[in-house]
Scaffold this motif. Structure first.
Motif, mmCIF file in Angstrom:
data_model
loop_
_atom_site.group_PDB
_atom_site.id
_atom_site.type_symbol
_atom_site.label_atom_id
_atom_site.label_comp_id
_atom_site.label_asym_id
_atom_site.label_seq_id
_atom_site.Cartn_x
_atom_site.Cartn_y
_atom_site.Cartn_z
ATOM 1 N N LYS B 97 0.852 -1.197 0.000
ATOM 2 C CA LYS B 97 0.000 0.000 0.000
ATOM 3 C C LYS B 97 0.887 1.245 0.000
ATOM 4 C CE LYS B 97 -3.554 -0.495 2.933
ATOM 5 N NZ LYS B 97 -4.330 -1.046 4.075
ATOM 6 N N ASP B 98 1.394 1.584 -1.180
ATOM 7 C CA ASP B 98 2.329 2.700 -1.309
ATOM 8 C C ASP B 98 2.132 3.353 -2.680
ATOM 9 O OD1 ASP B 98 4.630 4.313 -1.745
ATOM 10 O OD2 ASP B 98 5.726 3.173 -0.228
ATOM 11 N N VAL B 99 1.539 4.538 -2.660
ATOM 12 C CA VAL B 99 1.206 5.251 -3.899
ATOM 13 C C VAL B 99 2.470 5.588 -4.698
ATOM 14 C CG1 VAL B 99 0.302 7.456 -4.766
ATOM 15 C CG2 VAL B 99 -0.955 6.199 -3.009
ATOM 16 N N GLY B 143 -5.126 6.986 -10.557
ATOM 17 C CA GLY B 143 -6.104 7.208 -9.501
ATOM 18 C C GLY B 143 -6.216 5.950 -8.654
ATOM 19 N N PHE B 144 -6.691 6.101 -7.412
ATOM 20 C CA PHE B 144 -6.892 4.933 -6.545
ATOM 21 C C PHE B 144 -8.248 5.034 -5.856
ATOM 22 C CE2 PHE B 144 -2.300 5.478 -6.649
ATOM 23 C CZ PHE B 144 -1.853 4.184 -6.874
ATOM 24 N N SER B 145 -8.940 3.919 -5.797
ATOM 25 C CA SER B 145 -10.133 3.813 -4.965
ATOM 26 C C SER B 145 -10.009 2.516 -4.181
ATOM 27 C CB SER B 145 -11.391 3.793 -5.836
ATOM 28 O OG SER B 145 -12.533 3.668 -5.014
ATOM 29 N N LYS B 146 -10.074 2.631 -2.856
ATOM 30 C CA LYS B 146 -9.910 1.466 -1.968
ATOM 31 C C LYS B 146 -8.647 0.696 -2.319
ATOM 32 C CE LYS B 146 -14.855 1.458 -1.431
ATOM 33 N NZ LYS B 146 -15.046 2.626 -2.325
ATOM 34 N N TRP B 147 -7.601 1.418 -2.607
ATOM 35 C CA TRP B 147 -6.264 0.891 -2.924
ATOM 36 C C TRP B 147 -6.229 0.114 -4.237
ATOM 37 C CZ3 TRP B 147 -2.064 2.901 -0.974
ATOM 38 C CH2 TRP B 147 -2.091 3.467 0.305
ATOM 39 N N TYR B 150 -6.390 2.886 -11.018
ATOM 40 C CA TYR B 150 -7.034 3.056 -12.318
ATOM 41 C C TYR B 150 -6.320 4.159 -13.089
ATOM 42 C CZ TYR B 150 -9.809 6.353 -9.482
ATOM 43 O OH TYR B 150 -10.206 7.331 -8.609
#
Lengths: 96, 213
Positions: B97-99, B143-147, B150
């Protein structure tokens, strides 16, 4: 009352900007619905609601910077229960 | 990973498809890679400033270029024929979990593909994307939604580079762009390149790779 907190987004990200809120104060939100979109360098990140309830406070304006760990909104999950129980009562009433 | 190709698709339609694919991965579905081909369009991210679009709406219209706002990070970029657009829909909960690490890994994927073609490329600090010397060859916006990720990246195979000159791509003034064709003088098949991209993405985002981080 449940806090919506900016999560740890990884090693390189300490700050982010609020792009926009998906809800307004007073809105009902379901657990895991995206509440707010943050913008970091080259990425947007949606934070989901930790619990179902009513959003009582949005603490940060759109366009403002936030830090990891910062509380940015509050959700009243008791209010959600109250609302549900009053709906239940209404339903019961119509059954009589 | 599942792989899906979408030929000459409308941008808004692709966004709807992407949302559905992301929902499936959020619900526990397999990671997947989407390859949409777009006709001449500009897409803008959350950091877009109007001053980074250097021509009027009339000129855009005469060029047949439509502009769409996208729910991704970054500024403005061009998509069109001669480009590979790739949307890796990856659940980071099963990886790391690392953008920032995700974006750097996408850069590594593109660099590994270019290396197979004999192109030496590099990353630049604070300037996300992949570069060949001072020219940009690939752009990234996620983009991220709930990790779950997209949107993704575009890699220039042999697009008409003129379209990059009417914007400040990614908000960079006087940015020069290049392509695989320009760097090598060779014509590589899009299917071959997509195969390289799939191999690299599968290698970087499998469970064993997650344990290495």
């Amino acid at each position: 009352m449940v806090e919506v907190v900016v999560p740890d987004l990884g090693e390189d990200v300490e700050k982010a900007k609020i792009s926009f809120w998906h809800y307004e104060e007073g809105d009902k939100v379901e657990k895991n619905d995206d509440v707010v979109e943050l913008t970091t360098d080259k990425a947007t990140f949606n934070i989901p609601a930790p619990e179902s309830g009513i959003i009582t406070e949005l603490c940060v304006e759109e366009g403002e910077e936030v830090e990891v760990g910062e509380v940015i909104a509050f959700i009243d999950e008791e209010n959600e229960e109250l609302e549900l129980s009053s709906e239940d009562e209404e339903e019961e009433d119509t059954n009589f | 990973m599942k792989v899906k190709n979408f030929h000459d698709i409308d941008y808004r339609e692709m966004c709807d498809i992407q949302r559905k694919e992301v929902s499936e991965v959020i619900s526990g579905g397999e990671n997947r890679i989407l390859f949409p081909d777009f006709n001449h369009i500009m897409t803008t991210g959350r950091d877009f400033k109007k001053t980074d679009l250097l021509v009027t709406d009339n000129i855009l219209s005469s060029l047949g270029v439509k502009v769409f706002a996208a729910d991704r990070g970054g500024n403005i970029t061009y998509h069109g024929p001669g480009q590979i657009v790739c949307y890796p829909i990856i659940d980071l909960k099963h990886w790391k979990k690392d953008v920032g690490l995700f974006i750097r890994t996408i850069e590594n994927v593109i660099m590994a593909v270019l290396s197979k073609l004999g192109i030496a490329s590099l990353k630049k600090k604070q300037l996300t994307g992949v570069w060949v010397k001072d020219k940009k060859i690939a752009s990234i916006g996620i983009g991220f939604s709930k990790w779950v990720s997209y949107h993704g990246f575009s890699l220039n195979v042999e697009p008409e580079l003129y379209y990059f000159s009417i914007i400040n791509p990614c908000g960079i003034k006087d940015a020069e762009y290049t392509s695989i064709k320009k760097e090598t003088g060779k014509n590589f098949s899009v299917e071959l390149l997509k195969g390289y991209i799939i191999d690299e993405l599968e290698c970087c985002f499998n469970k064993a790779a997650a344990l290495a981080y």
